[in-house]
Write a protein that holds these residues in place. Structure first.
Motif, PDB file in Angstrom:
ATOM      1  N   LEU A 167      37.901  68.010  36.081  1.00 23.22           N
ATOM      2  CA  LEU A 167      38.095  66.652  35.594  1.00 23.22           C
ATOM      3  C   LEU A 167      37.841  65.658  36.726  1.00 23.22           C
ATOM      4  CD1 LEU A 167      41.363  67.137  33.520  1.00 23.22           C
ATOM      5  CD2 LEU A 167      39.036  66.954  32.658  1.00 23.22           C
ATOM      6  N   PRO A 168      37.283  64.503  36.439  1.00 23.70           N
ATOM      7  CA  PRO A 168      37.112  63.488  37.487  1.00 23.70           C
ATOM      8  C   PRO A 168      38.466  62.924  37.899  1.00 23.70           C
ATOM      9  CG  PRO A 168      36.547  62.589  35.348  1.00 23.70           C
ATOM     10  CD  PRO A 168      36.816  64.065  35.130  1.00 23.70           C
ATOM     11  N   LEU A 169      38.525  62.407  39.113  1.00 23.42           N
ATOM     12  CA  LEU A 169      39.749  61.766  39.579  1.00 23.42           C
ATOM     13  C   LEU A 169      40.011  60.513  38.755  1.00 23.42           C
ATOM     14  CD1 LEU A 169      39.308  61.999  43.447  1.00 23.42           C
ATOM     15  CD2 LEU A 169      40.910  63.282  42.033  1.00 23.42           C
ATOM     16  N   LEU A 170      41.239  60.334  38.329  1.00 23.58           N
ATOM     17  CA  LEU A 170      41.608  59.158  37.563  1.00 23.58           C
ATOM     18  C   LEU A 170      42.660  58.371  38.309  1.00 23.58           C
ATOM     19  CD1 LEU A 170      41.846  60.636  33.971  1.00 23.58           C
ATOM     20  CD2 LEU A 170      39.973  59.336  34.949  1.00 23.58           C
ATOM     21  N   GLY A 171      42.669  57.073  38.101  1.00 27.69           N
ATOM     22  CA  GLY A 171      43.679  56.233  38.721  1.00 27.69           C
ATOM     23  C   GLY A 171      43.125  55.432  39.873  1.00 27.69           C
ATOM     24  N   LEU A 172      44.044  54.960  40.718  1.00 30.18           N
ATOM     25  CA  LEU A 172      43.673  54.085  41.828  1.00 30.18           C
ATOM     26  C   LEU A 172      43.249  54.893  43.040  1.00 30.18           C
ATOM     27  CD1 LEU A 172      46.633  51.608  41.464  1.00 30.18           C
ATOM     28  CD2 LEU A 172      44.287  51.244  40.730  1.00 30.18           C
ATOM     29  N   GLN A 173      42.194  54.447  43.682  1.00 32.36           N
ATOM     30  CA  GLN A 173      41.697  55.101  44.888  1.00 32.36           C
ATOM     31  C   GLN A 173      41.348  54.044  45.919  1.00 32.36           C
ATOM     32  OE1 GLN A 173      38.163  57.159  43.686  1.00 32.36           O
ATOM     33  NE2 GLN A 173      39.173  58.240  42.034  1.00 32.36           N
TER      34      GLN A 173
ATOM     35  N   THR B  34      43.376  36.593  64.895  1.00 30.62           N
ATOM     36  CA  THR B  34      43.410  36.878  63.468  1.00 30.62           C
ATOM     37  C   THR B  34      42.353  37.908  63.098  1.00 30.62           C
ATOM     38  OG1 THR B  34      44.165  34.645  63.030  1.00 30.62           O
ATOM     39  CG2 THR B  34      43.240  35.847  61.177  1.00 30.62           C
ATOM     40  N   THR B  35      42.761  38.908  62.321  1.00 37.29           N
ATOM     41  CA  THR B  35      41.887  39.983  61.896  1.00 37.29           C
ATOM     42  C   THR B  35      41.933  40.105  60.382  1.00 37.29           C
ATOM     43  OG1 THR B  35      42.306  41.202  63.937  1.00 37.29           O
ATOM     44  CG2 THR B  35      41.438  42.479  62.101  1.00 37.29           C
ATOM     45  N   LEU B  36      40.781  40.189  59.772  1.00 38.63           N
ATOM     46  CA  LEU B  36      40.663  40.457  58.347  1.00 38.63           C
ATOM     47  C   LEU B  36      40.571  41.961  58.157  1.00 38.63           C
ATOM     48  CD1 LEU B  36      39.938  39.780  55.350  1.00 38.63           C
ATOM     49  CD2 LEU B  36      37.562  39.683  56.104  1.00 38.63           C
ATOM     50  N   VAL B  37      41.369  42.511  57.250  1.00 38.96           N
ATOM     51  CA  VAL B  37      41.250  43.924  56.904  1.00 38.96           C
ATOM     52  C   VAL B  37      40.871  43.985  55.428  1.00 38.96           C
ATOM     53  CG1 VAL B  37      42.404  46.149  56.746  1.00 38.96           C
ATOM     54  CG2 VAL B  37      42.930  44.607  58.644  1.00 38.96           C
ATOM     55  N   ARG B  38      39.656  44.454  55.168  1.00 34.78           N
ATOM     56  CA  ARG B  38      39.162  44.560  53.793  1.00 34.78           C
ATOM     57  C   ARG B  38      39.330  46.003  53.326  1.00 34.78           C
ATOM     58  NH1 ARG B  38      33.911  41.706  52.879  1.00 34.78           N
ATOM     59  NH2 ARG B  38      35.413  40.111  52.324  1.00 34.78           N
ATOM     60  N   SER B  39      39.946  46.179  52.180  1.00 36.92           N
ATOM     61  CA  SER B  39      40.023  47.506  51.575  1.00 36.92           C
ATOM     62  C   SER B  39      39.260  47.471  50.266  1.00 36.92           C
ATOM     63  CB  SER B  39      41.470  47.944  51.368  1.00 36.92           C
ATOM     64  OG  SER B  39      42.180  46.985  50.631  1.00 36.92           O
ATOM     65  N   ILE B  40      38.538  48.536  50.010  1.00 38.71           N
ATOM     66  CA  ILE B  40      37.781  48.649  48.771  1.00 38.71           C
ATOM     67  C   ILE B  40      38.582  49.568  47.850  1.00 38.71           C
ATOM     68  CG2 ILE B  40      35.596  49.299  47.717  1.00 38.71           C
ATOM     69  CD1 ILE B  40      34.336  48.855  50.545  1.00 38.71           C
ATOM     70  N   ILE B  41      39.020  49.010  46.734  1.00 40.09           N
ATOM     71  CA  ILE B  41      39.893  49.705  45.797  1.00 40.09           C
ATOM     72  C   ILE B  41      39.114  49.979  44.516  1.00 40.09           C
ATOM     73  CG2 ILE B  41      42.089  49.585  44.537  1.00 40.09           C
ATOM     74  CD1 ILE B  41      42.480  49.343  47.552  1.00 40.09           C
ATOM     75  N   LYS B  42      39.307  51.173  43.956  1.00 44.96           N
ATOM     76  CA  LYS B  42      38.651  51.520  42.702  1.00 44.96           C
ATOM     77  C   LYS B  42      39.694  51.993  41.699  1.00 44.96           C
ATOM     78  CE  LYS B  42      35.061  54.293  40.602  1.00 44.96           C
ATOM     79  NZ  LYS B  42      33.961  55.232  40.829  1.00 44.96           N
ATOM     80  N   ASN B  43      39.567  51.521  40.478  1.00 45.66           N
ATOM     81  CA  ASN B  43      40.414  51.987  39.381  1.00 45.66           C
ATOM     82  C   ASN B  43      39.534  52.824  38.464  1.00 45.66           C
ATOM     83  OD1 ASN B  43      42.111  52.441  37.250  1.00 45.66           O
ATOM     84  ND2 ASN B  43      42.411  50.296  36.723  1.00 45.66           N
ATOM     85  N   SER B  44      39.600  54.130  38.614  1.00 45.25           N
ATOM     86  CA  SER B  44      38.795  55.008  37.771  1.00 45.25           C
ATOM     87  C   SER B  44      39.572  55.443  36.529  1.00 45.25           C
ATOM     88  CB  SER B  44      38.301  56.221  38.561  1.00 45.25           C
ATOM     89  OG  SER B  44      39.384  56.880  39.172  1.00 45.25           O
TER      90      SER B  44
ATOM     91  N   ILE C 100      43.489  44.940  38.772  1.00 42.48           N
ATOM     92  CA  ILE C 100      42.211  45.638  38.827  1.00 42.48           C
ATOM     93  C   ILE C 100      41.974  46.258  37.458  1.00 42.48           C
ATOM     94  CG2 ILE C 100      43.235  47.722  39.831  1.00 42.48           C
ATOM     95  CD1 ILE C 100      40.555  48.036  41.408  1.00 42.48           C
ATOM     96  N   ASN C 101      40.822  45.945  36.891  1.00 44.68           N
ATOM     97  CA  ASN C 101      40.496  46.401  35.547  1.00 44.68           C
ATOM     98  C   ASN C 101      40.044  47.857  35.549  1.00 44.68           C
ATOM     99  OD1 ASN C 101      40.999  43.812  34.447  1.00 44.68           O
ATOM    100  ND2 ASN C 101      38.959  43.148  35.072  1.00 44.68           N
ATOM    101  N   SER C 102      40.084  48.464  34.395  1.00 42.06           N
ATOM    102  CA  SER C 102      39.606  49.826  34.224  1.00 42.06           C
ATOM    103  C   SER C 102      38.154  49.932  34.687  1.00 42.06           C
ATOM    104  CB  SER C 102      39.715  50.199  32.743  1.00 42.06           C
ATOM    105  OG  SER C 102      39.093  51.435  32.500  1.00 42.06           O
ATOM    106  N   SER C 103      37.847  50.964  35.453  1.00 43.13           N
ATOM    107  CA  SER C 103      36.496  51.247  35.971  1.00 43.13           C
ATOM    108  C   SER C 103      35.981  50.183  36.938  1.00 43.13           C
ATOM    109  CB  SER C 103      35.496  51.416  34.821  1.00 43.13           C
ATOM    110  OG  SER C 103      35.909  52.466  33.980  1.00 43.13           O
ATOM    111  N   GLU C 104      36.866  49.339  37.454  1.00 44.61           N
ATOM    112  CA  GLU C 104      36.448  48.291  38.388  1.00 44.61           C
ATOM    113  C   GLU C 104      36.608  48.762  39.826  1.00 44.61           C
ATOM    114  OE1 GLU C 104      37.285  43.565  39.311  1.00 44.61           O
ATOM    115  OE2 GLU C 104      38.822  44.701  38.279  1.00 44.61           O
ATOM    116  N   GLU C 105      35.708  48.280  40.678  1.00 44.02           N
ATOM    117  CA  GLU C 105      35.802  48.459  42.125  1.00 44.02           C
ATOM    118  C   GLU C 105      35.812  47.064  42.727  1.00 44.02           C
ATOM    119  OE1 GLU C 105      32.714  50.053  45.403  1.00 44.02           O
ATOM    120  OE2 GLU C 105      33.173  51.479  43.813  1.00 44.02           O
TER     121      GLU C 105
END
Length: 94
Positions: A2-8, A28-38, A63-68
């Motif tokens: 099965l594919p991974l589901l949920g937040l990553q 000052t430092t910007l920390v960008r995180s890339i989040i995916k809702n699979s 974060i919407n379903s299937s959104e990165e």
């Protein structure tokens, strides 16, 4: 399988505001995180940034379903140098 589901968390990218310098104390430092809702449903999330074990910033977002998406958080490092611990934590807001 099965594919991974949920937040990553796909990536965590610290970006110094001062170009080409590693973790300058007091800058000052910007920390960008890339989040995916699979998952199959939209999620309300609380994303927190920790630097060397201390919370520095947090944000509530959706974060919407299937959104990165990119989540940008800000930090002012207490100590300078390379190999400093940066951690992103995501909690679902039910």
């Amino acid at each position: 399988y099965l594919p991974l589901l949920g937040l990553q968390i796909l990536d965590i990218i610290p970006i110094q505001v001062v170009k080409d310098v590693d973790m300058v104390k007091g800058k000052t430092t910007l920390v960008r995180s890339i989040i995916k809702n699979s998952g199959v449903s939209n999620k309300n999330i609380n994303v927190s940034l920790y630097f060397e074990g201390n919370i520095k910033d947090s944000i509530l977002d959706t974060i919407n379903s299937s959104e990165e998406k990119n989540i940008d958080l800000w930090c002012i490092p207490d100590v300078a140098g390379n190999n400093k611990e940066i951690e992103i934590k995501i909690e679902e807001d039910l």
